[in-house]
Design a protein around this motif. Sequence first.
Motif, PDB file in Angstrom:
ATOM      1  N   CYS A   3      -7.071   1.473   1.147  1.00  0.00           N
ATOM      2  CA  CYS A   3      -6.336   1.156   2.386  1.00  0.00           C
ATOM      3  C   CYS A   3      -7.406   0.572   3.354  1.00  0.00           C
ATOM      4  CB  CYS A   3      -5.720   2.297   2.940  1.00  0.00           C
ATOM      5  SG  CYS A   3      -4.229   2.846   1.727  1.00  0.00           S
ATOM      6  N   ARG A   9       0.836  -1.112  -0.003  1.00  0.00           N
ATOM      7  CA  ARG A   9      -0.006   0.141   0.283  1.00  0.00           C
ATOM      8  C   ARG A   9       0.904   1.261   0.014  1.00  0.00           C
ATOM      9  NH1 ARG A   9      -3.707  -0.125  -2.391  1.00  0.00           N
ATOM     10  NH2 ARG A   9      -2.284  -1.949  -3.485  1.00  0.00           N
ATOM     11  N   HIS A  67      -7.380  -3.341   4.290  1.00  0.00           N
ATOM     12  CA  HIS A  67      -6.019  -3.532   4.976  1.00  0.00           C
ATOM     13  C   HIS A  67      -6.206  -3.235   6.403  1.00  0.00           C
ATOM     14  CE1 HIS A  67      -1.627  -3.333   5.666  1.00  0.00           C
ATOM     15  NE2 HIS A  67      -1.885  -4.695   5.624  1.00  0.00           N
TER      16      HIS A  67
END
Length: 315
Positions: free
Chosen positions: A244, A125, A247
């Motif tokens: 994101c 990321r 995650h």
Amino acid sequence: MSDSNTTDVTNPSTFILLGFPGLEAAHVWISIPFCTMYAIAILGNFTILFIVKREPSLHGPMYYFLCMLAITDLVLSTSILPKTLSIFWFNSTEIDFSACLTQMYFIHCLSAMESGILVAMALDRYVAICHPLRHSTILTNSVLAKIGLAVVLRSGLLTLPYPFLARSWPYCTTNIIPQSYCEHIAVVKLACADIRVNSYYGLFVVFSVIGLDVIFIAVSYIQILWAILHLPTEDARVKTFGTCGSHLCVISAFYIPALFSFLTHRFGHNVPLHFHVLMANMYLLVPPMLNPIIDGVRTKGIRDRVLQLFTHKGT
């Protein structure tokens, strides 16, 4: 009175796993949510693997790491759930000494491996958001293979001393483990020896794996957040932060139960034993169940393929 559990032996032939001490009468009812979580974990993680393998467009770093996470979750949940359910359903409480040590190793190795994969996902990321033009040149297949190998070797080598340390002690008091699986400290507490080396090494592993991984993830996301805040438009910021989101949810699902389990084990001396056991199970069972759900809902590539899969089946 029988001395079957108090014989002075170097290694007992078997250990006795109690499941949830004090709640034996409720084992069948407790098994229902456990079995449900295991079924969701198996179905969800196999779905992730099937979709990524089937779709060439998903053959990229993020999805490779998701597959590594799915495989780890499958093996981790399978290393404890079948035996736990056999305790709940059939009162099959005995486990061979060597089988107990093998289970111990896999549990701790796979937990450390999962933490390492989360670090790898944070790196992906970071590169994708902070260095988007260089993402494909930085995270090549060769680099991904090296990252995967490093995660496996670190986890395997750091947790390898656990079963050997446990095997080296004499067990002369009892072979009854007040747990539903063979956790390192729960086993060595039965030894008739000074087990401080086990305790110190366990803390070393926790801080060198979980501690360093959390620091690395935090530093990565601080830089990611800084990069997101400097994007030119609000739509770009929302869209980038959304990538994101899955995650961050996966990270929370792993580290929060693990933190609760660690704190209750180390400092919760007045906490009921069955709550200790519950937390020890939750930190191993909740992530394998939640990860594929989070990935399926929050990751667009997987979500779209799942919807297409069920739409085609329904037509």
